[in-house]
Design a protein around this motif. Structure first.
Motif, PDB file in Angstrom:
ATOM      1  N   ALA A  31      16.241   0.920  -3.585  1.00 52.35           N
ATOM      2  CA  ALA A  31      15.963   0.169  -4.814  1.00 52.35           C
ATOM      3  C   ALA A  31      14.512   0.365  -5.244  1.00 52.35           C
ATOM      4  O   ALA A  31      14.230   0.559  -6.441  1.00 52.35           O
ATOM      5  CB  ALA A  31      16.261  -1.311  -4.604  1.00 52.35           C
ATOM      6  N   GLU A  32      13.590   0.311  -4.290  1.00 53.47           N
ATOM      7  CA  GLU A  32      12.168   0.523  -4.601  1.00 53.47           C
ATOM      8  C   GLU A  32      11.937   1.949  -5.091  1.00 53.47           C
ATOM      9  O   GLU A  32      11.167   2.172  -6.031  1.00 53.47           O
ATOM     10  CB  GLU A  32      11.311   0.254  -3.361  1.00 53.47           C
ATOM     11  N   TYR A  33      12.616   2.892  -4.478  1.00 50.83           N
ATOM     12  CA  TYR A  33      12.518   4.296  -4.863  1.00 50.83           C
ATOM     13  C   TYR A  33      12.903   4.464  -6.338  1.00 50.83           C
ATOM     14  O   TYR A  33      12.164   5.074  -7.117  1.00 50.83           O
ATOM     15  CB  TYR A  33      13.451   5.112  -3.954  1.00 50.83           C
ATOM     16  N   GLU A  34      14.042   3.914  -6.717  1.00 52.65           N
ATOM     17  CA  GLU A  34      14.506   4.025  -8.107  1.00 52.65           C
ATOM     18  C   GLU A  34      13.554   3.320  -9.071  1.00 52.65           C
ATOM     19  O   GLU A  34      13.259   3.835 -10.145  1.00 52.65           O
ATOM     20  CB  GLU A  34      15.921   3.464  -8.239  1.00 52.65           C
ATOM     21  N   GLU A  35      13.070   2.144  -8.667  1.00 54.39           N
ATOM     22  CA  GLU A  35      12.135   1.398  -9.514  1.00 54.39           C
ATOM     23  C   GLU A  35      10.845   2.188  -9.732  1.00 54.39           C
ATOM     24  O   GLU A  35      10.334   2.265 -10.864  1.00 54.39           O
ATOM     25  CB  GLU A  35      11.801   0.047  -8.859  1.00 54.39           C
ATOM     26  N   ILE A  36      10.332   2.796  -8.682  1.00 59.43           N
ATOM     27  CA  ILE A  36       9.088   3.564  -8.785  1.00 59.43           C
ATOM     28  C   ILE A  36       9.302   4.814  -9.632  1.00 59.43           C
ATOM     29  O   ILE A  36       8.439   5.185 -10.431  1.00 59.43           O
ATOM     30  CB  ILE A  36       8.531   3.896  -7.391  1.00 59.43           C
ATOM     31  N   LEU A  37      10.467   5.460  -9.500  1.00 60.00           N
ATOM     32  CA  LEU A  37      10.751   6.622 -10.349  1.00 60.00           C
ATOM     33  C   LEU A  37      10.803   6.235 -11.825  1.00 60.00           C
ATOM     34  O   LEU A  37      10.370   6.997 -12.685  1.00 60.00           O
ATOM     35  CB  LEU A  37      12.069   7.280  -9.939  1.00 60.00           C
ATOM     36  N   GLU A  38      11.331   5.049 -12.106  1.00 61.04           N
ATOM     37  CA  GLU A  38      11.439   4.597 -13.501  1.00 61.04           C
ATOM     38  C   GLU A  38      10.100   4.136 -14.067  1.00 61.04           C
ATOM     39  O   GLU A  38       9.806   4.380 -15.238  1.00 61.04           O
ATOM     40  CB  GLU A  38      12.457   3.457 -13.599  1.00 61.04           C
ATOM     41  N   THR A  39       9.291   3.437 -13.251  1.00 59.99           N
ATOM     42  CA  THR A  39       8.009   2.900 -13.720  1.00 59.99           C
ATOM     43  C   THR A  39       6.910   3.181 -12.696  1.00 59.99           C
ATOM     44  O   THR A  39       6.434   2.273 -12.006  1.00 59.99           O
ATOM     45  CB  THR A  39       8.099   1.379 -13.966  1.00 59.99           C
ATOM     46  N   PRO A  40       6.479   4.429 -12.585  1.00 58.37           N
ATOM     47  CA  PRO A  40       5.493   4.779 -11.562  1.00 58.37           C
ATOM     48  C   PRO A  40       4.103   4.181 -11.788  1.00 58.37           C
ATOM     49  O   PRO A  40       3.311   4.103 -10.856  1.00 58.37           O
ATOM     50  CB  PRO A  40       5.441   6.307 -11.610  1.00 58.37           C
ATOM     51  N   LEU A  41       3.822   3.712 -12.994  1.00 60.99           N
ATOM     52  CA  LEU A  41       2.508   3.127 -13.271  1.00 60.99           C
ATOM     53  C   LEU A  41       2.410   1.663 -12.851  1.00 60.99           C
ATOM     54  O   LEU A  41       1.343   1.057 -12.969  1.00 60.99           O
ATOM     55  CB  LEU A  41       2.166   3.264 -14.753  1.00 60.99           C
ATOM     56  N   LYS A  42       3.500   1.114 -12.356  1.00 59.75           N
ATOM     57  CA  LYS A  42       3.532  -0.300 -11.983  1.00 59.75           C
ATOM     58  C   LYS A  42       2.593  -0.611 -10.815  1.00 59.75           C
ATOM     59  O   LYS A  42       2.055  -1.702 -10.727  1.00 59.75           O
ATOM     60  CB  LYS A  42       4.960  -0.705 -11.615  1.00 59.75           C
ATOM     61  N   TYR A  43       2.405   0.340  -9.928  1.00 64.94           N
ATOM     62  CA  TYR A  43       1.601   0.110  -8.728  1.00 64.94           C
ATOM     63  C   TYR A  43       0.255   0.810  -8.848  1.00 64.94           C
ATOM     64  O   TYR A  43       0.200   2.007  -9.122  1.00 64.94           O
ATOM     65  CB  TYR A  43       2.342   0.617  -7.484  1.00 64.94           C
ATOM     66  N   PRO A  44      -0.833   0.086  -8.617  1.00 65.16           N
ATOM     67  CA  PRO A  44      -2.165   0.708  -8.699  1.00 65.16           C
ATOM     68  C   PRO A  44      -2.441   1.573  -7.470  1.00 65.16           C
ATOM     69  O   PRO A  44      -1.828   1.384  -6.413  1.00 65.16           O
ATOM     70  CB  PRO A  44      -3.112  -0.498  -8.718  1.00 65.16           C
ATOM     71  N   ARG A  63       0.832  -1.204   0.000  1.00 60.08           N
ATOM     72  CA  ARG A  63       0.000   0.000   0.000  1.00 60.08           C
ATOM     73  C   ARG A  63       0.868   1.256   0.000  1.00 60.08           C
ATOM     74  O   ARG A  63       0.574   2.232  -0.689  1.00 60.08           O
ATOM     75  CB  ARG A  63      -0.927  -0.024   1.223  1.00 60.08           C
ATOM     76  N   ASN A  64       1.961   1.225   0.764  1.00 57.16           N
ATOM     77  CA  ASN A  64       2.868   2.371   0.797  1.00 57.16           C
ATOM     78  C   ASN A  64       3.535   2.598  -0.557  1.00 57.16           C
ATOM     79  O   ASN A  64       3.703   3.733  -0.997  1.00 57.16           O
ATOM     80  CB  ASN A  64       3.931   2.191   1.880  1.00 57.16           C
ATOM     81  N   LYS A  65       3.914   1.505  -1.229  1.00 56.24           N
ATOM     82  CA  LYS A  65       4.513   1.637  -2.562  1.00 56.24           C
ATOM     83  C   LYS A  65       3.516   2.252  -3.531  1.00 56.24           C
ATOM     84  O   LYS A  65       3.870   3.120  -4.330  1.00 56.24           O
ATOM     85  CB  LYS A  65       4.960   0.274  -3.087  1.00 56.24           C
ATOM     86  N   ALA A  66       2.273   1.801  -3.468  1.00 56.98           N
ATOM     87  CA  ALA A  66       1.240   2.341  -4.357  1.00 56.98           C
ATOM     88  C   ALA A  66       1.006   3.822  -4.077  1.00 56.98           C
ATOM     89  O   ALA A  66       0.869   4.623  -5.005  1.00 56.98           O
ATOM     90  CB  ALA A  66      -0.054   1.556  -4.200  1.00 56.98           C
ATOM     91  N   HIS A  67       0.986   4.189  -2.805  1.00 60.77           N
ATOM     92  CA  HIS A  67       0.790   5.589  -2.437  1.00 60.77           C
ATOM     93  C   HIS A  67       1.969   6.436  -2.923  1.00 60.77           C
ATOM     94  O   HIS A  67       1.787   7.502  -3.508  1.00 60.77           O
ATOM     95  CB  HIS A  67       0.627   5.698  -0.922  1.00 60.77           C
ATOM     96  N   PHE A  68       3.172   5.944  -2.712  1.00 62.05           N
ATOM     97  CA  PHE A  68       4.358   6.660  -3.153  1.00 62.05           C
ATOM     98  C   PHE A  68       4.368   6.793  -4.679  1.00 62.05           C
ATOM     99  O   PHE A  68       4.686   7.850  -5.220  1.00 62.05           O
ATOM    100  CB  PHE A  68       5.624   5.956  -2.657  1.00 62.05           C
ATOM    101  N   SER A  69       3.983   5.738  -5.362  1.00 59.51           N
ATOM    102  CA  SER A  69       3.912   5.761  -6.813  1.00 59.51           C
ATOM    103  C   SER A  69       2.925   6.823  -7.306  1.00 59.51           C
ATOM    104  O   SER A  69       3.195   7.541  -8.275  1.00 59.51           O
ATOM    105  CB  SER A  69       3.512   4.380  -7.334  1.00 59.51           C
TER     106      SER A  69
END
Length: 143
Positions: A52-65, A14-20
């Motif tokens: 690592a999650e931060y960089e991944e989310i910056l590169e593909t922010p649409l990955k998480y709903p 949920r936090n990853k999705a919110h950050f995304s």
């Protein structure tokens, strides 16, 4: 896997999705300002997002709903974070407001009053209110 591991996994997701979602608002204008980057850095720590999650989310922010919270107060907290992201560079471009409205809808706010809610959220941020004041004022805005 224990029950607590399931809870931790869901919380982290949920936090990853919110950050995304916040990253998507930050890059909506095609640019990530220094202020926005600093805000994202602080928020990543608060949400326990690894490097690592931060960089991944910056590169593909649409990955998480976008996963809307069940409680209204939690939805307001997420709206506060998203609104702060839009406000951080003190320029509310039309694209950023459009994206903020989309995320407010995704958080579960109704289409009939979402524009009013976003406008109220932005006006509160102009006053530099804290989270508790924001939630209180948004909860009682019709009274």
């Amino acid at each position: 896997m224990s029950f607590s591991d399931l809870f931790d996994s869901e919380f982290k997701s949920r936090n990853k999705a919110h950050f995304s979602a916040i990253v998507r608002v930050a890059i909506a204008d095609g640019d990530l300002s220094k202020e926005e980057k600093l805000f994202l850095d602080k928020l990543a720590v608060r949400l326990e997002i690894s490097s690592a999650e931060y960089e991944e989310i910056l590169e593909t922010p649409l990955k998480y709903p976008v996963n809307p919270p069940y409680l209204h107060s939690q939805r307001l907290e997420r709206l506060y974070d998203l609104s702060r992201m839009v406000y951080v560079d003190h320029v509310l471009g039309p694209k950023q407001k459009e994206v903020l409205i989309k995320f407010a809808l995704a958080l579960g706010f109704t289409p009939g009053n979402v524009s009013f809610i976003v406008d109220k959220a932005m006006s509160l941020l102009l006053l530099h209110v804290d989270l508790d004041t924001f939630v209180y004022e948004m909860t009682h805005m019709n009274k």
